[in-house]
Design a protein around this motif. Structure first.
Motif, PDB file in Angstrom:
ATOM      1  N   ALA A 362      -2.608 -20.171 -20.798  1.00 14.84           N
ATOM      2  CA  ALA A 362      -1.499 -19.427 -20.202  1.00 14.84           C
ATOM      3  C   ALA A 362      -0.915 -20.178 -19.010  1.00 14.84           C
ATOM      4  O   ALA A 362       0.315 -20.257 -18.842  1.00 14.84           O
ATOM      5  CB  ALA A 362      -1.979 -18.046 -19.774  1.00 14.84           C
ATOM      6  N   LEU A 363      -1.761 -20.743 -18.182  1.00 13.76           N
ATOM      7  CA  LEU A 363      -1.278 -21.509 -17.031  1.00 13.76           C
ATOM      8  C   LEU A 363      -0.524 -22.753 -17.471  1.00 13.76           C
ATOM      9  O   LEU A 363       0.487 -23.128 -16.862  1.00 13.76           O
ATOM     10  CB  LEU A 363      -2.457 -21.886 -16.129  1.00 13.76           C
ATOM     11  CG  LEU A 363      -3.002 -20.745 -15.259  1.00 13.76           C
ATOM     12  CD1 LEU A 363      -4.362 -21.097 -14.701  1.00 13.76           C
ATOM     13  CD2 LEU A 363      -2.019 -20.422 -14.134  1.00 13.76           C
ATOM     14  N   ASP A 364      -0.986 -23.384 -18.535  1.00  9.07           N
ATOM     15  CA  ASP A 364      -0.270 -24.546 -19.066  1.00  9.07           C
ATOM     16  C   ASP A 364       1.160 -24.155 -19.466  1.00  9.07           C
ATOM     17  O   ASP A 364       2.126 -24.850 -19.149  1.00  9.07           O
ATOM     18  CB  ASP A 364      -1.020 -25.109 -20.273  1.00  9.07           C
ATOM     19  CG  ASP A 364      -0.325 -26.310 -20.889  1.00  9.07           C
ATOM     20  OD1 ASP A 364      -0.515 -27.431 -20.386  1.00  9.07           O
ATOM     21  OD2 ASP A 364       0.425 -26.115 -21.867  1.00  9.07           O
ATOM     22  N   MET A 365       1.288 -23.016 -20.141  1.00 12.85           N
ATOM     23  CA  MET A 365       2.613 -22.552 -20.565  1.00 12.85           C
ATOM     24  C   MET A 365       3.489 -22.215 -19.362  1.00 12.85           C
ATOM     25  O   MET A 365       4.680 -22.549 -19.317  1.00 12.85           O
ATOM     26  CB  MET A 365       2.464 -21.335 -21.478  1.00 12.85           C
ATOM     27  CG  MET A 365       1.734 -21.633 -22.782  1.00 12.85           C
ATOM     28  SD  MET A 365       1.243 -20.141 -23.687  1.00 12.85           S
ATOM     29  CE  MET A 365       2.846 -19.485 -24.130  1.00 12.85           C
ATOM     30  N   PRO A 373       5.792 -31.638 -15.584  1.00 14.60           N
ATOM     31  CA  PRO A 373       5.557 -32.491 -16.756  1.00 14.60           C
ATOM     32  C   PRO A 373       4.140 -32.329 -17.276  1.00 14.60           C
ATOM     33  O   PRO A 373       3.193 -32.059 -16.510  1.00 14.60           O
ATOM     34  CB  PRO A 373       5.790 -33.909 -16.209  1.00 14.60           C
ATOM     35  CG  PRO A 373       6.610 -33.714 -14.972  1.00 14.60           C
ATOM     36  CD  PRO A 373       6.183 -32.406 -14.386  1.00 14.60           C
ATOM     37  N   ALA A 374       3.993 -32.491 -18.579  1.00 11.86           N
ATOM     38  CA  ALA A 374       2.685 -32.301 -19.209  1.00 11.86           C
ATOM     39  C   ALA A 374       1.619 -33.189 -18.582  1.00 11.86           C
ATOM     40  O   ALA A 374       0.471 -32.774 -18.399  1.00 11.86           O
ATOM     41  CB  ALA A 374       2.793 -32.573 -20.704  1.00 11.86           C
ATOM     42  N   ALA A 375       2.022 -34.428 -18.229  1.00 11.58           N
ATOM     43  CA  ALA A 375       1.046 -35.374 -17.687  1.00 11.58           C
ATOM     44  C   ALA A 375       0.545 -34.958 -16.304  1.00 11.58           C
ATOM     45  O   ALA A 375      -0.484 -35.442 -15.844  1.00 11.58           O
ATOM     46  CB  ALA A 375       1.664 -36.771 -17.615  1.00 11.58           C
ATOM     47  N   GLN A 376       1.273 -34.077 -15.632  1.00  8.04           N
ATOM     48  CA  GLN A 376       0.888 -33.686 -14.273  1.00  8.04           C
ATOM     49  C   GLN A 376       0.148 -32.351 -14.234  1.00  8.04           C
ATOM     50  O   GLN A 376      -0.184 -31.857 -13.165  1.00  8.04           O
ATOM     51  CB  GLN A 376       2.144 -33.604 -13.394  1.00  8.04           C
ATOM     52  CG  GLN A 376       2.854 -34.937 -13.221  1.00  8.04           C
ATOM     53  CD  GLN A 376       4.074 -34.825 -12.314  1.00  8.04           C
ATOM     54  OE1 GLN A 376       4.179 -33.896 -11.522  1.00  8.04           O
ATOM     55  NE2 GLN A 376       4.990 -35.758 -12.445  1.00  8.04           N
ATOM     56  N   ILE A 377      -0.099 -31.745 -15.391  1.00  9.05           N
ATOM     57  CA  ILE A 377      -0.807 -30.466 -15.416  1.00  9.05           C
ATOM     58  C   ILE A 377      -2.308 -30.735 -15.363  1.00  9.05           C
ATOM     59  O   ILE A 377      -2.849 -31.443 -16.225  1.00  9.05           O
ATOM     60  CB  ILE A 377      -0.443 -29.666 -16.667  1.00  9.05           C
ATOM     61  CG1 ILE A 377       1.050 -29.302 -16.635  1.00  9.05           C
ATOM     62  CG2 ILE A 377      -1.292 -28.400 -16.774  1.00  9.05           C
ATOM     63  CD1 ILE A 377       1.542 -28.572 -17.872  1.00  9.05           C
ATOM     64  N   GLY A 380      -8.635 -28.271 -15.308  1.00  8.78           N
ATOM     65  CA  GLY A 380      -9.418 -27.065 -15.080  1.00  8.78           C
ATOM     66  C   GLY A 380      -8.574 -25.852 -14.768  1.00  8.78           C
ATOM     67  O   GLY A 380      -7.439 -25.944 -14.291  1.00  8.78           O
ATOM     68  N   VAL A 381      -9.173 -24.655 -15.018  1.00 10.66           N
ATOM     69  CA  VAL A 381      -8.456 -23.410 -14.738  1.00 10.66           C
ATOM     70  C   VAL A 381      -8.163 -23.288 -13.249  1.00 10.66           C
ATOM     71  O   VAL A 381      -7.034 -22.955 -12.844  1.00 10.66           O
ATOM     72  CB  VAL A 381      -9.278 -22.196 -15.220  1.00 10.66           C
ATOM     73  CG1 VAL A 381      -8.620 -20.888 -14.794  1.00 10.66           C
ATOM     74  CG2 VAL A 381      -9.439 -22.232 -16.727  1.00 10.66           C
ATOM     75  N   ASP A 382      -9.146 -23.534 -12.424  1.00 10.61           N
ATOM     76  CA  ASP A 382      -8.940 -23.390 -10.979  1.00 10.61           C
ATOM     77  C   ASP A 382      -7.868 -24.350 -10.489  1.00 10.61           C
ATOM     78  O   ASP A 382      -7.025 -23.976  -9.656  1.00 10.61           O
ATOM     79  CB  ASP A 382     -10.250 -23.642 -10.238  1.00 10.61           C
ATOM     80  CG  ASP A 382     -11.292 -22.561 -10.512  1.00 10.61           C
ATOM     81  OD1 ASP A 382     -10.891 -21.468 -10.963  1.00 10.61           O
ATOM     82  OD2 ASP A 382     -12.497 -22.821 -10.293  1.00 10.61           O
ATOM     83  N   GLU A 383      -7.901 -25.596 -10.994  1.00 12.39           N
ATOM     84  CA  GLU A 383      -6.904 -26.571 -10.558  1.00 12.39           C
ATOM     85  C   GLU A 383      -5.508 -26.176 -11.022  1.00 12.39           C
ATOM     86  O   GLU A 383      -4.516 -26.323 -10.307  1.00 12.39           O
ATOM     87  CB  GLU A 383      -7.262 -27.960 -11.114  1.00 12.39           C
ATOM     88  CG  GLU A 383      -8.515 -28.586 -10.506  1.00 12.39           C
ATOM     89  CD  GLU A 383      -9.791 -28.037 -11.129  1.00 12.39           C
ATOM     90  OE1 GLU A 383      -9.699 -27.214 -12.076  1.00 12.39           O
ATOM     91  OE2 GLU A 383     -10.886 -28.415 -10.677  1.00 12.39           O
ATOM     92  N   ARG A 384      -5.412 -25.668 -12.256  1.00 16.06           N
ATOM     93  CA  ARG A 384      -4.110 -25.226 -12.757  1.00 16.06           C
ATOM     94  C   ARG A 384      -3.602 -24.017 -11.977  1.00 16.06           C
ATOM     95  O   ARG A 384      -2.406 -23.909 -11.682  1.00 16.06           O
ATOM     96  CB  ARG A 384      -4.204 -24.885 -14.244  1.00 16.06           C
ATOM     97  CG  ARG A 384      -4.352 -26.104 -15.135  1.00 16.06           C
ATOM     98  CD  ARG A 384      -4.368 -25.744 -16.620  1.00 16.06           C
ATOM     99  NE  ARG A 384      -4.478 -26.955 -17.430  1.00 16.06           N
ATOM    100  CZ  ARG A 384      -4.472 -26.995 -18.746  1.00 16.06           C
ATOM    101  NH1 ARG A 384      -4.351 -25.857 -19.435  1.00 16.06           N
ATOM    102  NH2 ARG A 384      -4.571 -28.136 -19.389  1.00 16.06           N
ATOM    103  N   ALA A 385      -4.508 -23.101 -11.644  1.00 16.20           N
ATOM    104  CA  ALA A 385      -4.103 -21.928 -10.871  1.00 16.20           C
ATOM    105  C   ALA A 385      -3.585 -22.348  -9.503  1.00 16.20           C
ATOM    106  O   ALA A 385      -2.583 -21.800  -8.998  1.00 16.20           O
ATOM    107  CB  ALA A 385      -5.279 -20.970 -10.733  1.00 16.20           C
ATOM    108  N   ALA A 386      -4.267 -23.326  -8.897  1.00 20.84           N
ATOM    109  CA  ALA A 386      -3.805 -23.818  -7.597  1.00 20.84           C
ATOM    110  C   ALA A 386      -2.426 -24.455  -7.710  1.00 20.84           C
ATOM    111  O   ALA A 386      -1.546 -24.241  -6.856  1.00 20.84           O
ATOM    112  CB  ALA A 386      -4.817 -24.815  -7.031  1.00 20.84           C
ATOM    113  N   ARG A 387      -2.214 -25.256  -8.771  1.00 25.45           N
ATOM    114  CA  ARG A 387      -0.902 -25.891  -8.962  1.00 25.45           C
ATOM    115  C   ARG A 387       0.173 -24.829  -9.214  1.00 25.45           C
ATOM    116  O   ARG A 387       1.306 -24.939  -8.746  1.00 25.45           O
ATOM    117  CB  ARG A 387      -0.973 -26.876 -10.126  1.00 25.45           C
ATOM    118  CG  ARG A 387       0.361 -27.582 -10.441  1.00 25.45           C
ATOM    119  CD  ARG A 387       0.838 -28.454  -9.264  1.00 25.45           C
ATOM    120  NE  ARG A 387       2.147 -29.030  -9.485  1.00 25.45           N
ATOM    121  CZ  ARG A 387       2.360 -30.233 -10.039  1.00 25.45           C
ATOM    122  NH1 ARG A 387       1.332 -30.975 -10.425  1.00 25.45           N
ATOM    123  NH2 ARG A 387       3.590 -30.686 -10.177  1.00 25.45           N
TER     124      ARG A 387
END
Length: 1022
Positions: A362-365, A373-377, A380-387
């Motif tokens: 879900a965070l990726d979407m 950009p896809a390369a900058q996602i 981890g879940v925690d890292e994605r949530a922070a971003r």
């Protein structure tokens, strides 16, 4: 599995191209070009038939889809083409489809360019362009496919121009010149490519050549379009003439102005890109009604929240109560408060067939939707949530998280920055979501429910019957989904009044059979509706999930449940009113795919294994009994395998006569195929071969040879596994007929002889006649008419020994055909007339049509054209009445021959052309071969010898391919006639020599005609 449409349409496995052509290729092209989308039935029909589709278009679509699925399944890719509603969808990964991979590479290139990695972006675009192998969908015609191809080709051109821009910006002009020349030649009127070529030439030191390109382009545009070059091209021309510094490479140290060719974004010469402001809210439904207080509360929360706070609110409630509708409506009302974006994501917490979205996905979407950009996602879940929280910092954004599963799924997705709002819907109370406001949604108020009911049915219903509407509203429990079901039923039944609907709903014993009044639990919408059903309906719902086919009628449902048909029909109507079933055709009931899964899962959970097995056994017995009854109705003189069933329905089968039998078979044919497959897979061996056996005449009439052969080959394996010699003999004989229809005469003889051997081992002299007769038919097609006559006389003796008048009629009919081929017309007429008398006595109209065809052909040979035409016309009507499409084609081409002999060449070609269309549609290669020769003869008779040659050549190729010696000789004869008149006497003599040899071996009178023609040719050459 790889799919390619960026060039010719191909499907390949490990470099091996799959045999996909014709309509299958067009269907695959559509599904690939619209990959990920559902192609509706109408869209498929429009694609397969660019002009007026035939009356059988829907049936042919199902056949085409089935063939494509089998090709893919044989290659190890089963399940890629799925049915969605009444349409179809190809479910493949991006990596499997070149067009989707092309789009992904374009997106990666854009991301690389925005990040300033221009060289990498150019390399990615180069990889994308290498996926192309010609024009998109090359070789396919038609409005739909050509439109798709044009769109794909335009994307390619845009990518080419983008690639050229990047190389020009990075100083690679010299290496680009050759590619740009080739592209400009392929697209001579594309001014942007011409401009890029001019700039590349100029930057590589070829100023004069660049100016020449402009002059050539100016003349080309004037000649082709009558216009001058556009402003971009003219400005570039002027800049090249004065060696403008504006044309220097950006970043080269010169004081440069903006390039005339657009550079990639985020280069040193381009201002920062506008921030992404996503808006992915679904549309707000037009008949949204009520919820005034709830909506007011949501809006108030958004207004009252402090500027430094993040607002999170949850909406929970029972399924069908309208949570998502309210959330979307509120989000649209609030959108102006959140100018930096309004996003929607379905978390699939309660979506049948899908697991809930994990927070990482879900965070990726969400991150992609805001332009990361896809390369900058991060991974981890925690890292994605922070971003995610970082991306929302300082912005006012609204996020609608729909259909949440639990708090753990939602928490990482919530914004952390003040000024944002999150609305979460769930079928659970998310009480552990700290700091969130909550709204539990109840049913509609009486006034709002009446208003919703009136908006769906039309306001005149509410005005004319207000009291009845109020009662319906209360009987429906004011639950939106129940109201919508009731209102939709009323709207689609114009003869009903609201009062009549009230009468149906007042009976408490029937109410749940009419609609659901609602349930206050938090269970899923299917479970909710299921729990509100009576026990009989619940059992019906469960057991319907065991049906392997696409839809059911009341008879099949009665078999599954062991009920009477009337009882089953009442239960089906109840499920339909609950929207647990759908109905596209009166009397036919089908599940939504997800509901079918739910029903099957419920059956497995609540029905014992023995109960499920008994239900399936009853269903298979019902189909076997009804298919046998249908076979007897359409071919009362044919032999049928004994049903041998344990279950006998309490009600008569839906088959009463020929018409109802054909209607039932046409309607149920896809279910029957699924039932046969299910019987094979589930160990119901007797049903697995007896059902195909019972369906023989129907398949023969419909002539779907590919499906036909596969079914009977599997049936043969089943009989061998059972060591059932009777079954093996029967199926070998059937497969022999299929092979003969496909022109595989040696294979047909092998199966017939094996059937003959088995019947003799069993001592069944009555059954021996069938393969013996079919062997004689093969001799007919091989031109060995003397051998055919000998075999037919053996069969005729057995027919008379067993006093089988129908068998005698069939044998006399075929015997007469062979006698006619040998020129023994008086004997042929005697046998055929006797056969006609027999079949008319026993009312076999299918066989009567075939005999009338043979009689017409004999009278044609005797020059009795009027009599011949009358026989053929009567045969045509009989074939059409019985649905024998290949017989229809045969009669049409015979009529065309009579018209040719009477000099009516236009009428002749019209009949032949229509016959050819039918033969090709229904896979009749023997009939098609005959028609090809007849078309050639018609053209020759009309003086068009070149066209006649072409059609005879096609007939010759096909005749040799299928081993049809009689038509091979006829094609050689026709070719020789055409060549003898058009001047190539030597080749004509060669063809006639071959034809004479074949005719002589067959012992047919055409040999004398050829000898006379050769003598005449010799005189002319002398």
């Amino acid at each position: 599995m790889e799919f390619r449409i960026l060039g010719p349409v191909e499907a390949a496995v490990e470099g091996r191209r799959l045999p996909i052509s014709g309509r299958q290729e067009r269907l695959l092209a559509l599904l690939l070009a619209e990959s990920g989308q559902v192609a509706t039935l109408d869209r498929v029909i429009e694609t397969l038939w660019d002009t007026e589709p035939p009356a059988t278009a829907k049936q042919q679509v199902h056949t085409t889809v089935g063939k494509l699925r089998r090709v893919l399944a044989d290659a190890g890719a089963a399940g890629l083409v799925v049915t969605v509603g009444t349409g179809y969808q190809l479910r493949a990964e991006d990596e499997q489809v070149d067009a989707r991979w092309f789009d992904r590479l374009l997106a990666e290139a854009d991301a690389e360019a925005r990040a300033g990695r221009l060289g990498a972006a150019a390399g990615t675009l180069r990889s994308a362009l290498r996926l192309w192998h010609g024009k998109a969908l090359s070789g396919l015609s038609g409005t739909v496919l050509q439109s798709m191809a044009a769109a794909l080709d335009e994307r390619r051109l845009t990518a080419i121009e983008r690639y050229a821009d990047l190389l020009l910006t990075t100083g690679a002009a010299a290496e680009l010149v050759g590619e740009l020349r080739a592209w400009a030649i392929q697209h001579p009127l594309r001014e942007r490519l011409r401009a890029q070529l001019m700039l590349a030439l100029y930057r590589s030191g070829q100023q004069a050549e660049a100016l020449t390109v402009f002059d050539h382009t100016r003349r080309l545009l004037a000649d082709e379009l009558g216009v001058d070059p556009g402003p971009e091209l003219r400005r570039l021309h002027e800049q090249i003439l004065r060696n403008s510094r504006e044309l220097e490479i950006p970043g080269s140290g010169a004081d440069t102005a903006p390039l005339p060719i657009q550079p990639p974004p985020n280069t040193v010469d381009e201002p920062a890109e506008e921030p992404v402001r996503p808006c992915s809210l679904p549309y707000d439904i037009g008949d949204f009604t009520g919820r005034d207080s709830e909506l007011e509360g949501l809006l108030a929360m958004a207004t009252d929240v402090a500027a430094d706070a993040t607002l999170v609110t949850t909406i929970d409630g029972m399924a069908g109560v309208g949570k998502t509708s309210l959330a979307i409506h509120a989000a649209h009302r609030l959108s102006h408060r959140y100018p930096d974006g309004q996003m929607f994501i379905d978390l699939r917490g309660h979506t049948i067939g899908h697991r809930p979205l994990d927070p990482a996905t879900a965070l990726d979407m969400l991150l992609r939707s805001v332009g990361v950009p896809a390369a900058q996602i991060p991974n981890g879940v925690d890292e994605r949530a922070a971003r995610w929280r970082s991306e929302l910092a300082g912005k006012r954004t609204l996020i609608l998280l729909d259909n949440a599963d639990d708090v753990d799924q939602v928490r990482p997705l919530l914004p952390g920055a003040p000024g944002c709002m999150a609305i979460v819907t769930s079928r659970k109370r998310l009480v552990d979501l700290d700091g969130a406001g909550s709204l539990s949604l109840d049913v509609l108020s009486g006034a709002h429910a009446s208003h919703l009911f009136g908006r769906i049915t039309g306001p005149e219903r509410v005005i004319t019957e207000p009291d009845a509407v109020s009662e319906v509203v209360e009987l429906c429990g004011r639950l939106p989904v129940a109201l919508r079901i009731a209102a939709a039923r009323l709207r689609h039944r114009p003869s009903w009044t609201v009062g009549y609907l009230v009468d149906r709903l007042r009976d408490s014993m029937r109410r749940l059979a009419e609609l659901s009044t609602g349930d206050r639990s938090v269970a899923g919408i299917f479970t909710l509706s299921y729990q509100h059903l009576g026990e009989s309906q619940r059992r019906m719902f469960r057991l319907l999930g065991l049906h392997p086919g696409a839809d059911v009628d009341a008879h099949a449902a009665a078999a599954l449940t062991g009920l009477r048909v009337a009882e089953a029909e009442a239960l089906l109507e109840g499920l339909l009113d609950h929207h647990l079933l759908e109905q596209y055709t009166p009397g036919r009931y089908t599940f939504h795919d997800l509901l079918r899964q739910h029903a099957r899962a419920t059956a497995e959970a609540e029905e014992s294994a023995e109960a499920r097995r008994l239900a399936i056994h009853r269903l298979l017995d019902y189909y076997l009994l009804t298919a046998t009854a249908a076979a007897e109705a359409i071919n009362p003189h044919g032999s049928q395998a004994p049903p041998s069933v344990r279950y006998t329905p309490a009600d008569p089968t839906p088959v009463r006569d020929y018409a109802t039998a054909m209607t039932w078979l046409d309607t149920e044919q896809h279910n029957l195929r699924a039932v046969i497959d299910h019987a094979e897979a589930g160990g119901w061996a007797a049903h697995a071969w007896k059902l195909p056996f019972a369906l023989w005449r129907f398949y023969e009439l419909r002539s779907n040879l590919d499906d036909w052969l596969g079914i009977y080959q599997r049936a043969l394996k089943t009989t061998k596994d059972l060591d059932d010699l009777v079954g093996q003999a029967s199926i070998h004989n059937r497969i022999g007929i299929i092979c003969r229809r496909r022109g595989k005469y040696s294979e047909a003889l092998m199966h017939y002889r094996r059937s003959l051997t088995l019947y003799r081992e069993l001592g069944d002299h009555f059954a021996v006649r069938r393969p013996l007769h079919n062997i004689a038919v093969i001799y007919q097609f091989l031109g060995q008419h003397s051998d055919a006559i000998d075999h037919f006389r053996q069969v005729l003796a057995l027919d008379r020994e067993f006093e089988d008048r129908h068998g005698e009629a069939v044998t006399c009919s075929n015997l007469g055909g062979s006698l006619a081929k040998l020129g023994r017309h008086a004997e042929a007429l005697r046998e055929l007339t006797h056969a006609l008398s027999l079949v008319r006595d026993i009312d076999d109209r299918y066989r009567e049509a075939l005999i009338r065809e043979d009689l017409g052909n004999v009278h044609e040979k005797l020059g009795h054209h009027t009599t011949a035409m009358e026989y053929h016309r009567r045969a045509l009507r009989l074939h059409q009445d019985s649905g024998n499409r290949l017989g229809e084609a045969s009669s049409l081409t015979n009529m065309g021959n009579v018209f040719r002999l009477t000099g009516e060449f236009g009428a002749a070609l019209a009949r032949h052309t229509r016959a050819l269309e039918i033969a090709r549609d229904f896979g009749g290669r023997e009939v098609e071969c005959v028609i090809l020769n007849n078309i050639g003869a018609a053209h020759r008779s009309d003086g068009d010898f070149a066209e006649g040659l072409e059609w005879h050549r096609r007939a010759l190729t096909m005749a040799r391919d299928i081993g049809f010696r009689a038509e091979e000789a006829k094609a050689l004869d026709g070719l020789a006639h055409a060549l003898s008149i058009s001047g190539d006497a030597a080749v004509a003599h060669t063809y006639w020599s071959s034809a004479l040899e074949m005719y002589t071996a067959m012992g047919v009178p055409e040999a004398e005609d050829v000898r006379r023609a050769m003598d005449g040719l010799a005189v002319r050459r002398g």
